[in-house]
Design a protein around this motif. Structure first.
Motif, PDB file in Angstrom:
ATOM      1  N   SER A  66       0.834  -1.194   0.000  1.00  0.00           N
ATOM      2  CA  SER A  66       0.000   0.000   0.000  1.00  0.00           C
ATOM      3  C   SER A  66       0.869   1.244   0.000  1.00  0.00           C
ATOM      4  O   SER A  66       2.038   1.209   0.395  1.00  0.00           O
ATOM      5  N   SER A 104      -3.787   5.888   8.246  1.00  0.00           N
ATOM      6  CA  SER A 104      -3.994   4.762   7.352  1.00  0.00           C
ATOM      7  C   SER A 104      -4.008   3.461   8.134  1.00  0.00           C
ATOM      8  O   SER A 104      -3.545   3.392   9.272  1.00  0.00           O
ATOM      9  N   GLU A 109      -6.889  -4.539   4.371  1.00  0.00           N
ATOM     10  CA  GLU A 109      -6.717  -3.851   3.107  1.00  0.00           C
ATOM     11  C   GLU A 109      -6.245  -2.418   3.359  1.00  0.00           C
ATOM     12  O   GLU A 109      -6.297  -1.939   4.481  1.00  0.00           O
ATOM     13  N   LEU A 111      -6.467   1.297   3.678  1.00  0.00           N
ATOM     14  CA  LEU A 111      -7.468   2.339   3.896  1.00  0.00           C
ATOM     15  C   LEU A 111      -6.723   3.604   4.283  1.00  0.00           C
ATOM     16  O   LEU A 111      -5.929   3.598   5.222  1.00  0.00           O
ATOM     17  N   GLU A 112      -6.955   4.688   3.517  1.00  0.00           N
ATOM     18  CA  GLU A 112      -6.219   5.934   3.741  1.00  0.00           C
ATOM     19  C   GLU A 112      -7.169   7.082   4.025  1.00  0.00           C
ATOM     20  O   GLU A 112      -8.260   7.146   3.457  1.00  0.00           O
ATOM     21  N   THR A 133     -10.702   0.026  -6.285  1.00  0.00           N
ATOM     22  CA  THR A 133     -10.462   1.160  -5.379  1.00  0.00           C
ATOM     23  C   THR A 133     -11.690   2.058  -5.311  1.00  0.00           C
ATOM     24  O   THR A 133     -12.307   2.366  -6.326  1.00  0.00           O
ATOM     25  N   GLN A 134     -12.035   2.478  -4.099  1.00  0.00           N
ATOM     26  CA  GLN A 134     -13.168   3.385  -3.884  1.00  0.00           C
ATOM     27  C   GLN A 134     -12.667   4.639  -3.171  1.00  0.00           C
ATOM     28  O   GLN A 134     -11.793   4.558  -2.311  1.00  0.00           O
ATOM     29  N   GLU A 135     -13.228   5.783  -3.532  1.00  0.00           N
ATOM     30  CA  GLU A 135     -12.868   7.032  -2.867  1.00  0.00           C
ATOM     31  C   GLU A 135     -14.135   7.714  -2.337  1.00  0.00           C
ATOM     32  O   GLU A 135     -15.166   7.728  -3.013  1.00  0.00           O
ATOM     33  N   SER A 184     -11.187   9.755   1.762  1.00  0.00           N
ATOM     34  CA  SER A 184     -10.868   8.416   2.230  1.00  0.00           C
ATOM     35  C   SER A 184     -10.736   7.506   1.019  1.00  0.00           C
ATOM     36  O   SER A 184     -11.569   7.560   0.110  1.00  0.00           O
ATOM     37  N   LEU A 186     -10.059   3.472  -0.244  1.00  0.00           N
ATOM     38  CA  LEU A 186      -9.975   2.047   0.085  1.00  0.00           C
ATOM     39  C   LEU A 186      -9.438   1.308  -1.130  1.00  0.00           C
ATOM     40  O   LEU A 186     -10.022   1.369  -2.209  1.00  0.00           O
ATOM     41  N   GLU A 187      -8.288   0.645  -0.946  1.00  0.00           N
ATOM     42  CA  GLU A 187      -7.703  -0.148  -2.026  1.00  0.00           C
ATOM     43  C   GLU A 187      -7.744  -1.619  -1.639  1.00  0.00           C
ATOM     44  O   GLU A 187      -6.954  -2.076  -0.818  1.00  0.00           O
ATOM     45  N   PRO A 188      -8.674  -2.383  -2.228  1.00  0.00           N
ATOM     46  CA  PRO A 188      -8.743  -3.806  -1.879  1.00  0.00           C
ATOM     47  C   PRO A 188      -7.539  -4.562  -2.431  1.00  0.00           C
ATOM     48  O   PRO A 188      -7.004  -4.222  -3.476  1.00  0.00           O
TER      49      PRO A 188
END
Length: 201
Positions: A66, A104, A109, A111-112, A133-135, A184, A186-188
């Motif tokens: 990450s 983070s 996974e 998460l920032e 990835t979701q923002e 925020s 999220l990168e799975p």
């Protein structure tokens, strides 16, 4: 570079080199895999460069770790506190804007949590992040224009937005006042569990 920027550059350099060695990759192999020049990679590893967010993302994905794993000290604690003004500034705009990684988590996974400030006239384009990835974004003040793929959205104070970060996207402040928002990401598949998998790749 000022002292905090220099320290961050050295930290990133050490992490990139350690992760590259752990995967028995040569400089040329990692540079090719990440799509960056060998010279840039050498400068990053030596702490002589202040790499862009885009370069850091390409390196983190090529290494299978990450982004926070490259810029933050590893910790075994169950809670990590980042004091005010102590976040890692990973983007600086030409007019004084900043992108600061506040906090983070890498388990399971990536998460920032970011704080972004765009001064009038500043913009930032982002390549697609890893698949899935979701923002999530919440605008605190000002106005920001966000382009996701071919769609454009204008957000005002108090507005929020969710979008897929695995496609091209950009942020732009076309107003006459600063814009500040919390983001925020999220990168799975890029957290600690996947790091273990990638080390055998």
């Amino acid at each position: 570079m000022d002292e905090p920027t220099e320290l961050l550059a050295r930290t990133i350099g050490t992490r990139v080199k350690n992760e590259r060695h752990a995967r028995t990759l040569t400089l040329d192999q990692l540079a090719e895999k990440a799509g960056v020049s060998r010279r840039m990679l050498v400068n990053v590893e030596q702490g002589a460069a202040n790499p862009s967010v885009g370069t850091l993302l390409r390196l983190s994905e090529a290494l299978g770790v990450s982004l926070p794993a490259l810029v933050e000290p590893p910790t075994a604690q169950k809670a990590t506190v980042t004091r005010s003004c102590a976040g890692a500034t990973l983007w600086t705009g030409e007019n004084g804007g900043r992108g600061i990684l506040l906090a983070s988590s890498n388990i399971p996974e990536a998460l920032e949590l970011w704080e972004w400030t765009f001064m009038p006239g500043e913009s930032q384009s982002s390549e697609p992040h890893s698949a899935g990835t979701q923002e999530l974004l919440h605008l605190l003040e000002g106005e920001i224009t966000i382009t996701v793929a071919a769609e454009t959205f204008v957000l005002g104070p108090g507005d929020s937005m969710a979008f897929a970060g695995d496609q091209e996207h950009a942020y732009e402040n076309t107003s006459s006042k600063p814009a500040r928002f919390i983001l925020s990401v999220l990168e799975p598949g890029i957290g600690a569990s996947s790091r273990a998998d990638h080390s055998h790749a």
